[in-house]
Design an enzyme around this catalytic site. Structure first.
Site, PDB file in Angstrom:
ATOM      1  N   ASN A  13       0.885  -1.161   0.000  1.00 31.91           N
ATOM      2  CA  ASN A  13       0.000   0.000   0.000  1.00 31.91           C
ATOM      3  C   ASN A  13       0.922   1.209   0.000  1.00 31.91           C
ATOM      4  OD1 ASN A  13      -1.789   2.064   0.445  1.00 31.91           O
ATOM      5  ND2 ASN A  13      -2.290   1.493   2.550  1.00 31.91           N
ATOM      6  N   TRP A  14       1.048   1.807  -1.146  1.00 33.14           N
ATOM      7  CA  TRP A  14       2.019   2.906  -1.302  1.00 33.14           C
ATOM      8  C   TRP A  14       1.567   4.192  -0.614  1.00 33.14           C
ATOM      9  CZ3 TRP A  14       4.328   2.943  -6.975  1.00 33.14           C
ATOM     10  CH2 TRP A  14       4.959   1.705  -7.208  1.00 33.14           C
ATOM     11  N   LYS A  15       0.287   4.292  -0.283  1.00 30.18           N
ATOM     12  CA  LYS A  15      -0.261   5.513   0.332  1.00 30.18           C
ATOM     13  C   LYS A  15       0.014   6.727  -0.575  1.00 30.18           C
ATOM     14  CE  LYS A  15       0.225   3.192   4.716  1.00 30.18           C
ATOM     15  NZ  LYS A  15       0.364   3.274   6.160  1.00 30.18           N
ATOM     16  N   HIS A  98      -9.138   1.817   4.966  1.00 27.07           N
ATOM     17  CA  HIS A  98      -7.846   1.933   5.640  1.00 27.07           C
ATOM     18  C   HIS A  98      -7.995   2.881   6.835  1.00 27.07           C
ATOM     19  CE1 HIS A  98      -3.677   2.817   6.497  1.00 27.07           C
ATOM     20  NE2 HIS A  98      -3.406   1.665   5.901  1.00 27.07           N
ATOM     21  N   GLU A 100      -6.214   5.166   7.882  1.00 32.17           N
ATOM     22  CA  GLU A 100      -5.916   6.580   7.579  1.00 32.17           C
ATOM     23  C   GLU A 100      -7.124   7.256   6.950  1.00 32.17           C
ATOM     24  OE1 GLU A 100      -2.335   5.668   5.449  1.00 32.17           O
ATOM     25  OE2 GLU A 100      -1.426   5.068   7.333  1.00 32.17           O
ATOM     26  N   GLU A 170      -5.120  -4.581  10.557  1.00 30.51           N
ATOM     27  CA  GLU A 170      -4.084  -3.581  10.774  1.00 30.51           C
ATOM     28  C   GLU A 170      -4.331  -2.858  12.102  1.00 30.51           C
ATOM     29  OE1 GLU A 170      -2.247  -2.587   6.631  1.00 30.51           O
ATOM     30  OE2 GLU A 170      -3.589  -0.995   7.273  1.00 30.51           O
ATOM     31  N   GLY A 176       2.919   2.408  10.671  1.00 22.15           N
ATOM     32  CA  GLY A 176       3.890   3.483  10.473  1.00 22.15           C
ATOM     33  C   GLY A 176       4.634   3.869  11.742  1.00 22.15           C
ATOM     34  N   SER A 216       3.737  -2.114  10.139  1.00 21.27           N
ATOM     35  CA  SER A 216       5.191  -2.244  10.316  1.00 21.27           C
ATOM     36  C   SER A 216       5.712  -3.645   9.979  1.00 21.27           C
ATOM     37  CB  SER A 216       5.600  -1.843  11.732  1.00 21.27           C
ATOM     38  OG  SER A 216       5.246  -0.490  11.975  1.00 21.27           O
ATOM     39  N   GLY A 237       3.109  -1.120   4.156  1.00 21.49           N
ATOM     40  CA  GLY A 237       3.230   0.306   3.863  1.00 21.49           C
ATOM     41  C   GLY A 237       4.672   0.641   3.530  1.00 21.49           C
ATOM     42  N   GLY A 238       5.379   1.177   4.494  1.00 21.14           N
ATOM     43  CA  GLY A 238       6.743   1.681   4.296  1.00 21.14           C
ATOM     44  C   GLY A 238       7.669   0.723   3.561  1.00 21.14           C
TER      45      GLY A 238
HETATM   46  P1  13P Z   1       3.374   0.403   7.556  1.00 18.12           P
HETATM   47  O1  13P Z   1       3.836  -0.917   6.973  1.00 18.12           O
HETATM   48  O2  13P Z   1       4.137   1.577   7.037  1.00 18.12           O
HETATM   49  O3  13P Z   1       3.283   0.342   9.045  1.00 18.12           O
HETATM   50  O4  13P Z   1       1.877   0.618   7.027  1.00 18.12           O
HETATM   51  C1  13P Z   1       0.976  -0.416   7.129  1.00 18.12           C
HETATM   52  C2  13P Z   1      -0.250  -0.061   6.405  1.00 18.12           C
HETATM   53  O5  13P Z   1      -0.962   0.846   6.782  1.00 18.12           O
HETATM   54  C3  13P Z   1      -0.559  -0.778   5.173  1.00 18.12           C
HETATM   55  O6  13P Z   1      -1.832  -0.489   4.729  1.00 18.12           O
END
Ligand code: 13P
Length: 255
Positions: A13-15, A98, A100, A170, A176, A216, A237-238
Site C-alpha cells: 500500500n504505497w499511500k 484503511h 488513515e 491492521e 507506520g 510495520s 506500507g513503508g
Molecule cells: P506500515 O507498513 O508503514 O506500518 O503501514 C501499514 C499499512 O498501513 C498498510 O496499509
C-alpha cells in the site's frame, strides 16, 4: 486451519508516495525480484500512478490495486473515482476502509460497506482493512471492535463474494510506528476474524478468506508473522516502497 485452502497475498500500500515517474522506477525494480513468487503480489498505488503501473507490470505476475473507490457509478462527487474507471483500466484490487481514511477523511463502517459492495459488484477484489486503536486494545475491547467492523463492513455481502474479499488486520497502533504486533498478537486477532466469519457465514467460507496482517511488517519480521496459521499475507506500507525489502517479504510468504 489449513493454509493450503487460501492464497497468500502480499500487497504493497504505497499511500501518498511516488509520482508516476517514481512509480515506474520502483515497479521496474520490483518485478524481476518477485517473478518467481509463490504467492499473489499486488501493488496498490495512487490513482495517478495506475496507468504507468499497469503498463510496467504487463506480462509479469504483479497485480495492481487502487487505494480507494467510490460506491456510485458516476455523478457529482468531485475528487472521487468510480469502480468502472478502475476496472476499465485493468485494476484488480482496491484497498478499502484503511485506518488513515477512517482517521483523516471521515470514513465510516457504513461507507466502507457501500464501497465494498460496489467493488465486488464491479469485479474488483476489495482489501478491507480493520483494526483497533491503542486505546481500545488497552481497554481490552479489541475483539468487540474487530467483530463490529467485520459485521458492518461486510453487511449484506454474500458468502460467494466474501470469498473474493481480502481482510487486512491492521492494528492502528502498529501502522507506520515501527511497533509491530507480535506474531502471537497478529495470529490471535486473525484467528478471531476467521471465527467471526465462520459465525456470520460458515466454516468453509471462513477458511477460504485470505486474512492479511499489516502494521510495520518488514523483511525482518515477515517470516515469523507469516508462519502463523491464520496470517495469510501482508499489507505493507513503508517497506513496500523499497524493492528489496518488499521482495524479501514476498519470498517469506512463499515459504
Ligand atoms: P506500515 O507498513 O508503514 O506500518 O503501514 C501499514 C499499512 O498501513 C498498510 O496499509
Amino acid at each position: 486451519m489449513d493454509k493450503t485452502k487460501r492464497k497468500a497475498i502480499i500487497a504493497g500500500n504505497w499511500k501518498m508516495n511516488k509520482t508516476p515517474n517514481e512509480a515506474k522506477e520502483l515497479l521496474n525494480a520490483i518485478t524481476p525480484l518477485v517473478k518467481d513468487a509463490d504467492c499473489e503480489v499486488v501493488a496498490c498505488v495512487p490513482y495517478v500512478d495506475l496507468s504507468v503501473a499497469l503498463e510496467v507490470v504487463k506480462g509479469t505476475n504483479v497485480k495492481i490495486g487502487a487505494e480507494n473507490c467510490h460506491w456510485e457509478k458516476s455523478g457529482a462527487y468531485t475528487g472521487e473515482i468510480s469502480t468502472g474507471m478502475l476496472t476499465e483500466m485493468g485494476v484488480e484490487y482496491v484497498v478499502l476502509g484503511h485506518s488513515e481514511r477512517r482517521q483523516y477523511f471521515g470514513e465510516t463502517d457504513e461507507t466502507v460497506n457501500k464501497r465494498t459492495k460496489a467493488a465486488l459488484a464491479a469485479g474488483l477484489k476489495p482489501i478491507v482493512c480493520v483494526g483497533e486503536l491503542l486505546w481500545e486494545r488497552e481497554c481490552d475491547i479489541t475483539e468487540e471492535v474487530i467483530a463490529r467492523q467485520i459485521k458492518l463492513d461486510l453487511f449484506d455481502v454474500s458468502a460467494e463474494d466474501v470469498k473474493k474479499t481480502v481482510i487486512a488486520y491492521e492494528p492502528v497502533w502498529a501502522i507506520g510506528t515501527g511497533k509491530t504486533a507480535t506474531a502471537d498478537q497478529a495470529e490471535e486477532v486473525c484467528a478471531f476474524i476467521r471465527a467471526t466469519l465462520a459465525k456470520l457465514y460458515d466454516k468453509e467460507t471462513a477458511d477460504a478468506v485470505t486474512i492479511q496482517y499489516g502494521g510495520s511488517m518488514n523483511d525482518g519480521n515477515a517470516d515469523e508473522l507469516l508462519s502463523k496459521a491464520d496470517v495469510d499475507g501482508g499489507l505493507i506500507g513503508g517497506a513496500s516502497l523499497v524493492a528489496e525489502k518488499f521482495a524479501a517479504i514476498v519470498k517469506a510468504a512463499g515459504k
